[in-house]
Design an enzyme around this catalytic site. Structure first.
Site, PDB file in Angstrom:
ATOM      1  N   LYS A  13       0.842  -1.210   0.000  1.00  0.00           N
ATOM      2  CA  LYS A  13       0.000   0.000   0.000  1.00  0.00           C
ATOM      3  C   LYS A  13       0.875   1.257   0.000  1.00  0.00           C
ATOM      4  O   LYS A  13       0.655   2.162  -0.785  1.00  0.00           O
ATOM      5  CB  LYS A  13      -0.921   0.031   1.237  1.00  0.00           C
ATOM      6  CG  LYS A  13      -1.873  -1.151   1.332  1.00  0.00           C
ATOM      7  CD  LYS A  13      -2.793  -1.049   2.534  1.00  0.00           C
ATOM      8  CE  LYS A  13      -2.090  -1.124   3.877  1.00  0.00           C
ATOM      9  NZ  LYS A  13      -1.396  -2.421   4.137  1.00  0.00           N
ATOM     10  N   ARG A  88      -9.729   1.367   8.974  1.00  0.00           N
ATOM     11  CA  ARG A  88      -9.204   0.033   9.235  1.00  0.00           C
ATOM     12  C   ARG A  88     -10.186  -0.854   9.977  1.00  0.00           C
ATOM     13  O   ARG A  88      -9.857  -1.976  10.331  1.00  0.00           O
ATOM     14  CB  ARG A  88      -7.970   0.183  10.103  1.00  0.00           C
ATOM     15  CG  ARG A  88      -6.767  -0.514   9.522  1.00  0.00           C
ATOM     16  CD  ARG A  88      -5.653  -0.225  10.486  1.00  0.00           C
ATOM     17  NE  ARG A  88      -4.511  -1.006  10.218  1.00  0.00           N
ATOM     18  CZ  ARG A  88      -3.489  -0.591   9.484  1.00  0.00           C
ATOM     19  NH1 ARG A  88      -3.521   0.563   8.885  1.00  0.00           N
ATOM     20  NH2 ARG A  88      -2.443  -1.361   9.343  1.00  0.00           N
ATOM     21  N   ARG A 127      11.607  -5.687   4.409  1.00  0.00           N
ATOM     22  CA  ARG A 127      11.308  -4.250   4.244  1.00  0.00           C
ATOM     23  C   ARG A 127      12.305  -3.362   4.990  1.00  0.00           C
ATOM     24  O   ARG A 127      12.721  -3.654   6.112  1.00  0.00           O
ATOM     25  CB  ARG A 127       9.908  -3.947   4.769  1.00  0.00           C
ATOM     26  CG  ARG A 127       9.675  -2.437   4.866  1.00  0.00           C
ATOM     27  CD  ARG A 127       8.275  -2.022   5.066  1.00  0.00           C
ATOM     28  NE  ARG A 127       7.590  -2.756   6.087  1.00  0.00           N
ATOM     29  CZ  ARG A 127       6.271  -2.824   6.160  1.00  0.00           C
ATOM     30  NH1 ARG A 127       5.528  -2.221   5.267  1.00  0.00           N
ATOM     31  NH2 ARG A 127       5.715  -3.510   7.129  1.00  0.00           N
ATOM     32  N   ARG A 161      11.260  -1.716  10.724  1.00  0.00           N
ATOM     33  CA  ARG A 161      10.215  -1.310  11.665  1.00  0.00           C
ATOM     34  C   ARG A 161      10.159  -2.225  12.880  1.00  0.00           C
ATOM     35  O   ARG A 161      10.319  -3.432  12.756  1.00  0.00           O
ATOM     36  CB  ARG A 161       8.847  -1.319  10.954  1.00  0.00           C
ATOM     37  CG  ARG A 161       8.524   0.014  10.347  1.00  0.00           C
ATOM     38  CD  ARG A 161       7.340  -0.017   9.425  1.00  0.00           C
ATOM     39  NE  ARG A 161       6.163  -0.677   9.949  1.00  0.00           N
ATOM     40  CZ  ARG A 161       5.009  -0.726   9.293  1.00  0.00           C
ATOM     41  NH1 ARG A 161       4.897  -0.143   8.112  1.00  0.00           N
ATOM     42  NH2 ARG A 161       3.973  -1.336   9.813  1.00  0.00           N
ATOM     43  N   ARG A 172      -0.889  -8.803  13.320  1.00  0.00           N
ATOM     44  CA  ARG A 172      -1.395  -7.826  12.332  1.00  0.00           C
ATOM     45  C   ARG A 172      -2.253  -8.512  11.267  1.00  0.00           C
ATOM     46  O   ARG A 172      -3.267  -7.979  10.840  1.00  0.00           O
ATOM     47  CB  ARG A 172      -0.232  -7.072  11.689  1.00  0.00           C
ATOM     48  CG  ARG A 172       0.291  -5.959  12.595  1.00  0.00           C
ATOM     49  CD  ARG A 172       1.708  -5.554  12.255  1.00  0.00           C
ATOM     50  NE  ARG A 172       1.877  -5.029  10.933  1.00  0.00           N
ATOM     51  CZ  ARG A 172       3.045  -4.944  10.307  1.00  0.00           C
ATOM     52  NH1 ARG A 172       4.143  -5.370  10.911  1.00  0.00           N
ATOM     53  NH2 ARG A 172       3.112  -4.449   9.103  1.00  0.00           N
TER      54      ARG A 172
HETATM   55  P1  AP5 Z   1       4.789  -1.641   1.809  1.00  0.00           P
HETATM   56  O1  AP5 Z   1       4.469  -0.724   0.667  1.00  0.00           O
HETATM   57  O2  AP5 Z   1       5.557  -1.107   2.956  1.00  0.00           O
HETATM   58  O3  AP5 Z   1       3.448  -2.386   2.307  1.00  0.00           O
HETATM   59  P2  AP5 Z   1       2.208  -1.847   3.113  1.00  0.00           P
HETATM   60  O4  AP5 Z   1       0.989  -2.485   2.524  1.00  0.00           O
HETATM   61  O5  AP5 Z   1       2.225  -0.345   3.194  1.00  0.00           O
HETATM   62  O6  AP5 Z   1       2.492  -2.539   4.496  1.00  0.00           O
HETATM   63  P3  AP5 Z   1       2.444  -2.064   6.002  1.00  0.00           P
HETATM   64  O7  AP5 Z   1       3.059  -3.158   6.801  1.00  0.00           O
HETATM   65  O8  AP5 Z   1       2.991  -0.668   6.162  1.00  0.00           O
HETATM   66  O9  AP5 Z   1       0.942  -2.048   6.264  1.00  0.00           O
HETATM   67  P4  AP5 Z   1       0.327  -2.054   7.615  1.00  0.00           P
HETATM   68  O10 AP5 Z   1      -1.101  -1.822   7.208  1.00  0.00           O
HETATM   69  O11 AP5 Z   1       0.582  -3.240   8.454  1.00  0.00           O
HETATM   70  O12 AP5 Z   1       1.084  -0.885   8.397  1.00  0.00           O
HETATM   71  P5  AP5 Z   1       0.715   0.625   8.782  1.00  0.00           P
HETATM   72  O13 AP5 Z   1       1.940   1.425   8.757  1.00  0.00           O
HETATM   73  O14 AP5 Z   1      -0.492   1.111   8.035  1.00  0.00           O
HETATM   74  O15 AP5 Z   1       5.545  -2.909   1.179  1.00  0.00           O
HETATM   75  C1  AP5 Z   1       6.017  -3.965   2.002  1.00  0.00           C
HETATM   76  C2  AP5 Z   1       7.382  -4.451   1.463  1.00  0.00           C
HETATM   77  O16 AP5 Z   1       7.165  -5.080   0.191  1.00  0.00           O
HETATM   78  C3  AP5 Z   1       8.402  -3.337   1.208  1.00  0.00           C
HETATM   79  O17 AP5 Z   1       9.659  -3.807   1.554  1.00  0.00           O
HETATM   80  C4  AP5 Z   1       8.312  -3.084  -0.318  1.00  0.00           C
HETATM   81  O18 AP5 Z   1       9.553  -2.646  -0.840  1.00  0.00           O
HETATM   82  C5  AP5 Z   1       7.958  -4.463  -0.832  1.00  0.00           C
HETATM   83  N1  AP5 Z   1       7.106  -4.435  -2.019  1.00  0.00           N
HETATM   84  C6  AP5 Z   1       6.090  -3.570  -2.302  1.00  0.00           C
HETATM   85  N2  AP5 Z   1       5.531  -3.865  -3.489  1.00  0.00           N
HETATM   86  C7  AP5 Z   1       6.194  -4.959  -3.967  1.00  0.00           C
HETATM   87  C8  AP5 Z   1       6.074  -5.750  -5.153  1.00  0.00           C
HETATM   88  N3  AP5 Z   1       5.151  -5.497  -6.101  1.00  0.00           N
HETATM   89  N4  AP5 Z   1       6.932  -6.814  -5.299  1.00  0.00           N
HETATM   90  C9  AP5 Z   1       7.850  -7.101  -4.344  1.00  0.00           C
HETATM   91  N5  AP5 Z   1       8.013  -6.385  -3.204  1.00  0.00           N
HETATM   92  C10 AP5 Z   1       7.189  -5.331  -3.021  1.00  0.00           C
HETATM   93  O19 AP5 Z   1       0.234   0.411  10.289  1.00  0.00           O
HETATM   94  C11 AP5 Z   1       1.132   0.031  11.301  1.00  0.00           C
HETATM   95  C12 AP5 Z   1       0.422   0.034  12.653  1.00  0.00           C
HETATM   96  O20 AP5 Z   1      -0.053   1.364  12.942  1.00  0.00           O
HETATM   97  C13 AP5 Z   1      -0.822  -0.856  12.761  1.00  0.00           C
HETATM   98  O21 AP5 Z   1      -0.510  -2.187  13.068  1.00  0.00           O
HETATM   99  C14 AP5 Z   1      -1.589  -0.144  13.888  1.00  0.00           C
HETATM  100  O22 AP5 Z   1      -1.031  -0.455  15.135  1.00  0.00           O
HETATM  101  C15 AP5 Z   1      -1.299   1.332  13.596  1.00  0.00           C
HETATM  102  N6  AP5 Z   1      -2.317   1.923  12.724  1.00  0.00           N
HETATM  103  C16 AP5 Z   1      -2.116   2.457  11.490  1.00  0.00           C
HETATM  104  N7  AP5 Z   1      -3.280   2.901  10.976  1.00  0.00           N
HETATM  105  C17 AP5 Z   1      -4.236   2.637  11.904  1.00  0.00           C
HETATM  106  C18 AP5 Z   1      -5.642   2.835  11.953  1.00  0.00           C
HETATM  107  N8  AP5 Z   1      -6.321   3.394  10.928  1.00  0.00           N
HETATM  108  N9  AP5 Z   1      -6.305   2.443  13.068  1.00  0.00           N
HETATM  109  C19 AP5 Z   1      -5.663   1.893  14.112  1.00  0.00           C
HETATM  110  N10 AP5 Z   1      -4.331   1.652  14.121  1.00  0.00           N
HETATM  111  C20 AP5 Z   1      -3.627   2.026  13.026  1.00  0.00           C
END
Ligand code: AP5
Ligand code: ZN
Length: 217
Positions: A13, A88, A127, A161, A172
């Site tokens: 994402k 979410r 990552r 991270r 997660r």
């Molecule tokens: P990346 O682009 O980083 O993936 P992502 O989908 O953004 O993954 P996240 O782990 O950041 O999502 P998340 O939803 O768990 O975390 P968030 O920060 O929102 O890509 C992943 C890896 O793959 C990278 O290394 C990239 O290079 C590689 N890649 C990408 N595309 C590729 C491809 N096509 N081929 C190969 N490799 C590829 O949330 C973290 C925490 O914050 C949550 O757990 C929660 O505690 C809190 N939080 C955030 N938002 C909320 C909310 N709305 N409500 C409550 N808590 C929240």
């Protein structure tokens, strides 16, 4: 355009949002990045969020919704935005509907990135993120930086991270299935959902995403 990006942790994402936001000239609003910025600045909000994040659990809605609303109402988001990681759960999706209705605006589409679980686990394990800007995302195998541990875009230090541990990733994924997946059906019923496969190279996924969003313009 006003778009929501949804998909499991590690689906790509953040990676896609970074490119799409530039292509569409709209800000990339990631609640995960906003929390991590608060943590690195040591704010009270960051202190509250950290324990939930490290455990892989959702930060409570009372904290998250207010933070997301403040960011969406900034002047640079007045012509559109790309939401990444928000909403979410159904409560947040309903709160977003209210925020949009109050502002007299609506979503154009919800882009769902589909990736099998074994692939997201591999993506998360390799990552690396930039300390200066959380939207600069790398992977040690799939998308390496030119110089090890240095960001190509800004020269910042790359780090892993603290919630990318095996245990937190397991939680997660579980939280995604139980709390976040229901919003996919919620948006499907509103006719907003477009689903694409997020397998393949980053550029290929971007092409699919752009084509899918074209239908929603
Ligand atoms: P990346 O682009 O980083 O993936 P992502 O989908 O953004 O993954 P996240 O782990 O950041 O999502 P998340 O939803 O768990 O975390 P968030 O920060 O929102 O890509 C992943 C890896 O793959 C990278 O290394 C990239 O290079 C590689 N890649 C990408 N595309 C590729 C491809 N096509 N081929 C190969 N490799 C590829 O949330 C973290 C925490 O914050 C949550 O757990 C929660 O505690 C809190 N939080 C955030 N938002 C909320 C909310 N709305 N409500 C409550 N808590 C929240
Ligand atoms: Zn950087």
């Amino acid at each position: 355009m006003r778009i929501v990006l949804v998909g499991p942790p590690g689906a790509g994402k953040g990676t896609q949002a970074h490119v799409l936001a530039k292509t569409l000239s709209i800000p990339h609003i990631s609640t995960g990045d906003l929390f991590r910025a608060n943590i690195s600045q040591g704010t009270p909000l960051g202190l509250e969020a950290k324990a939930y994040m490290d455990a892989g659990r959702l930060v409570p809605d009372e904290v998250t919704i207010g933070m997301a609303k403040d960011r969406m109402l900034q002047p640079d988001a007045s012509h559109g935005f790309l939401l990444d990681g928000f909403p979410r759960n159904i409560g947040q999706a309903k709160a977003l509907d209210e925020i949009l209705a109050e502002a007299g605006i609506a979503l154009d589409g919800v882009l769902d990135l589909e990736v099998p679980e074994d692939e997201v686990v591999k993506r998360i394990a390799g990552r690396r993120l930039c300390r200066n800007d959380g939207s600069h995302v790398y992977h040690v195998v799939y998308n390496p930086s030119k110089v090890e541990d240095v960001c190509d875009e800004c020269g910042g230090e790359l780090y892993q991270r603290s919630d990318d541990t095996e245990e937190a990733v397991r939680v997660r994924l579980e939280v995604y299935h139980t709390e976040t997946e229901p919003i996919i059906e919620y948006y499907n019923q509103q006719g907003l959902l477009v689903t694409i496969s997020a397998l393949g190279k980053v550029d290929e996924v971007t092409e699919r995403a752009v084509a899918a969003l074209e239908q929603k313009k």
